[in-house]
Design a protein around this motif. Sequence first.
Motif, mmCIF file in Angstrom:
data_model
loop_
_atom_site.group_PDB
_atom_site.id
_atom_site.type_symbol
_atom_site.label_atom_id
_atom_site.label_comp_id
_atom_site.label_asym_id
_atom_site.label_seq_id
_atom_site.Cartn_x
_atom_site.Cartn_y
_atom_site.Cartn_z
ATOM 1 N N GLY A 69 0.681 -1.161 0.005
ATOM 2 C CA GLY A 69 0.017 0.082 -0.041
ATOM 3 C C GLY A 69 0.949 1.283 0.155
ATOM 4 N N ALA B 83 -0.889 3.700 -2.474
ATOM 5 C CA ALA B 83 -2.091 4.015 -2.179
ATOM 6 C C ALA B 83 -2.199 4.968 -0.864
ATOM 7 N N VAL B 84 -1.288 4.854 0.158
ATOM 8 C CA VAL B 84 -1.346 5.678 1.360
ATOM 9 C C VAL B 84 -0.773 7.253 0.743
ATOM 10 N N ALA C 289 -3.824 8.759 -0.880
ATOM 11 C CA ALA C 289 -4.799 9.309 0.097
ATOM 12 C C ALA C 289 -4.300 10.495 0.799
ATOM 13 N N PHE D 166 -6.535 14.217 0.932
ATOM 14 C CA PHE D 166 -6.916 14.607 2.193
ATOM 15 C C PHE D 166 -6.146 15.953 2.411
ATOM 16 N N PHE E 61 -1.358 13.973 7.780
ATOM 17 C CA PHE E 61 -2.150 12.795 7.581
ATOM 18 C C PHE E 61 -1.211 11.592 7.583
ATOM 19 N N THR F 202 -2.253 8.105 10.040
ATOM 20 C CA THR F 202 -2.070 6.866 9.276
ATOM 21 C C THR F 202 -1.186 5.668 9.937
ATOM 22 N N ASN G 44 -2.315 4.776 13.198
ATOM 23 C CA ASN G 44 -3.246 3.742 13.133
ATOM 24 C C ASN G 44 -2.648 2.592 12.672
ATOM 25 N N THR G 45 -1.968 2.457 11.666
ATOM 26 C CA THR G 45 -1.427 1.175 11.094
ATOM 27 C C THR G 45 -0.462 0.478 12.136
ATOM 28 N N ARG H 41 -1.892 7.305 20.809
ATOM 29 C CA ARG H 41 -1.993 7.887 19.441
ATOM 30 C C ARG H 41 -1.695 9.375 19.716
ATOM 31 N N SER I 90 -8.062 -0.431 13.557
ATOM 32 C CA SER I 90 -9.152 0.351 14.317
ATOM 33 C C SER I 90 -8.581 1.795 14.050
ATOM 34 N N ALA J 66 -9.427 5.723 4.649
ATOM 35 C CA ALA J 66 -8.449 5.875 3.675
ATOM 36 C C ALA J 66 -7.078 5.767 3.886
ATOM 37 N N GLY J 67 -6.541 6.195 5.079
ATOM 38 C CA GLY J 67 -5.449 6.161 5.401
ATOM 39 C C GLY J 67 -5.112 4.848 5.742
ATOM 40 N N ILE J 68 -5.826 4.156 6.740
ATOM 41 C CA ILE J 68 -5.333 2.737 7.026
ATOM 42 C C ILE J 68 -5.496 1.793 6.134
ATOM 43 N N PRO K 118 -4.789 1.063 2.818
ATOM 44 C CA PRO K 118 -3.850 0.430 1.986
ATOM 45 C C PRO K 118 -3.050 -0.651 2.818
ATOM 46 N N SER K 119 -2.957 -0.640 4.098
ATOM 47 C CA SER K 119 -1.995 -1.384 4.809
ATOM 48 C C SER K 119 -2.830 -2.666 5.404
#
Lengths: 319, 337
Positions: A38, A41-42, A45, A49, A281, A285, A288-289, A297, B191, B206-208, B210-211
């Motif tokens: 990804g 894709a990241v 995004a 945004f 952003f 991400t 979250n990942t 966070r 999450s 959208a951010g998470i 792809p992973s």
Amino acid sequence: MTPTLRIAARLLEKPWLWAFAAAFFVWLATIVFTGGQGAAAVLTAALAFGTFSVIVGIGQMYVITLGPGNVDLSIPATMTFAGAASMKIMDTQDSMIFIGLLVALGVGVSVGIFNYALIRLLRIPPIIATLSSSFVFQSAAIAYGRGIKIKPPPVLAEFTTARIVGIPILAIFTVILAVIMAVVLHKTVYGRSVIAIGQNPRAAGFSGISVGFTRFATYVLSATLAGLCGFVLSGFSGGASLNMGAEFLLASIAVVVIGGTSVAGGFANIPGLWGAALFMFLLVTMLNTFGLGAGIRLIMTGLIIISVITLAGGKSTGR
Amino acid sequence: MNKILTTAAVALALALPASAALAQTADKRIALSNNYAGNSWRQAMLKSWAKVGDKAVADGVIAAADAFTTAENQVTEQAAQIQNLILQGYDAIVVNAASPDALNGAVKEACDAGITVVSFDGIVTEPCAWRIAVDFKQMGKDEILYLAEKMPEGGQLLEIRGLAGVFVDDEISAGIHEGVAENPQFEVAGSVNGDWAQDVAQKAVAGILPSLPPISAVVTQGGDGFGAAQAFKAAGRPIPLIIMGNRYDELKWWKEQKDATGYETMSVSIAPGVSTLAMWVAQQILDGQDIPKDLTVPFLRIDQDNLEENLATTEVGGVANVEYTLEDAQEVVNAAR
């Protein structure tokens, strides 16, 4: 010193470099964690945004550059009102898109004029003036839309979400907008007046700059860009909602500061807005990942932002 | 003749308690103290209150049902507001509170002044007040139970949470995780916090995305399902089963998918009309009824077969809603007894 080194050295002096570097490392950390999955894709995004933060960030940056005490807190309310009004007037008809855009920009111009009237005629400090006008316009949006989420016209929705080889079209337009605003800032009388006033309003006044008009134009500019952002964001996210602007109050200020623009005014740069918007952003991400809890966070977000600002700020104080 | 008299007497006897109940509260004034109005759920809540309240006043059941909303969603502001309502002499105050405990002082003052306090949705912990609470944990768990039935083979889940640090978010999420623990064929792969807003959810997903590995279902908290769908579509990924939260845009999207591909899901949330339940509970207490201090709000759940009728009754841009009548409220009360 070899030419390459000289270029590298000059680049290092740029205050916006740190935001891009931070964005890059955060992105790298994310894709290392996912094993490369990804990666592109990241970025797509982030561009999609980041666009919205950059649009309002440009306006906020001009305002902040006017000097201490200047800030526009009415951006979220302006976005919401402009989004709600334009969506309602377009009523999902493609033929009304241009009129909708004019309405959104018109809302922005009106808010800007109202803000400056409060600041100038009633002599209210900008932070209070824009905060109170944001109550007025947020309430107007509530009264006008009553929480109704009207879908954007299909063509507008299509346009705001379209992309060419993974790059959102809106991001391309916003890069062009950023370039234009950078030229305006550094090469035109108006832009230089903004910087001059931020460095010393008295000196700027004595040297023949119309301080009042420049400030007026800047508040109108900021509100107009907020109106534009409300319009495209409504198209992008499938309609205007009452709390759509909420996160842009802090985001608009954060991208300005992280981007290396001086909070005290008088020094500004546009590229940093993009670096900071991508960074903000990608940072969320990344966290979250990693699957960290919300508490950690938020702490990490705070700490990382502090470190980036410290790094960027350390470079610009020498000027 | 005798028969007619008896019938009339029976009818009178049956009608009497009801009309007596109305008479007793006809001069009572009820106020709504509301902490926030900035989203579609709260707008619908205020509208329901106004609609049912105006009718109750017109029917002579109560003397007034006035709504007051604070501008800033601040505890101090709402505490001051409640103190004003005490001074204005309302007989009952219905509260949707900014904080479960920070308003307790003001609520206690109201109770001491002989005012009935009924809290709902955002409840207060002060013992003298009534609480109409939502079992948010069960709501989260119900989502997993539905999925377990729908996809027995299990799969990877994406969880969209609400606003970090808010008790509702913790409760729903705890319910979801409890459900997952009992159904180990499911795993929460990622999450994010969507803040109950479509645009925030869209951005976070959208951010998470792809992973993440292929996602079978998205568990949500309401107000975030449409945003999640947008993000999946933008990323060009197959759209998983997304649990919805009764918002108009979510139901409309679901309907479109259902017509196009036979898409199946369910939708669950709290009807904003719960404010009218609180109003009737306050009226019943003023009427001298013995009402349990803790009541539970039923969920409003929408399934595949009743999607159309619910969509039809949901206002464009609003939230699926149920307004309570006095009888509905009595039913909820009786269930708690």
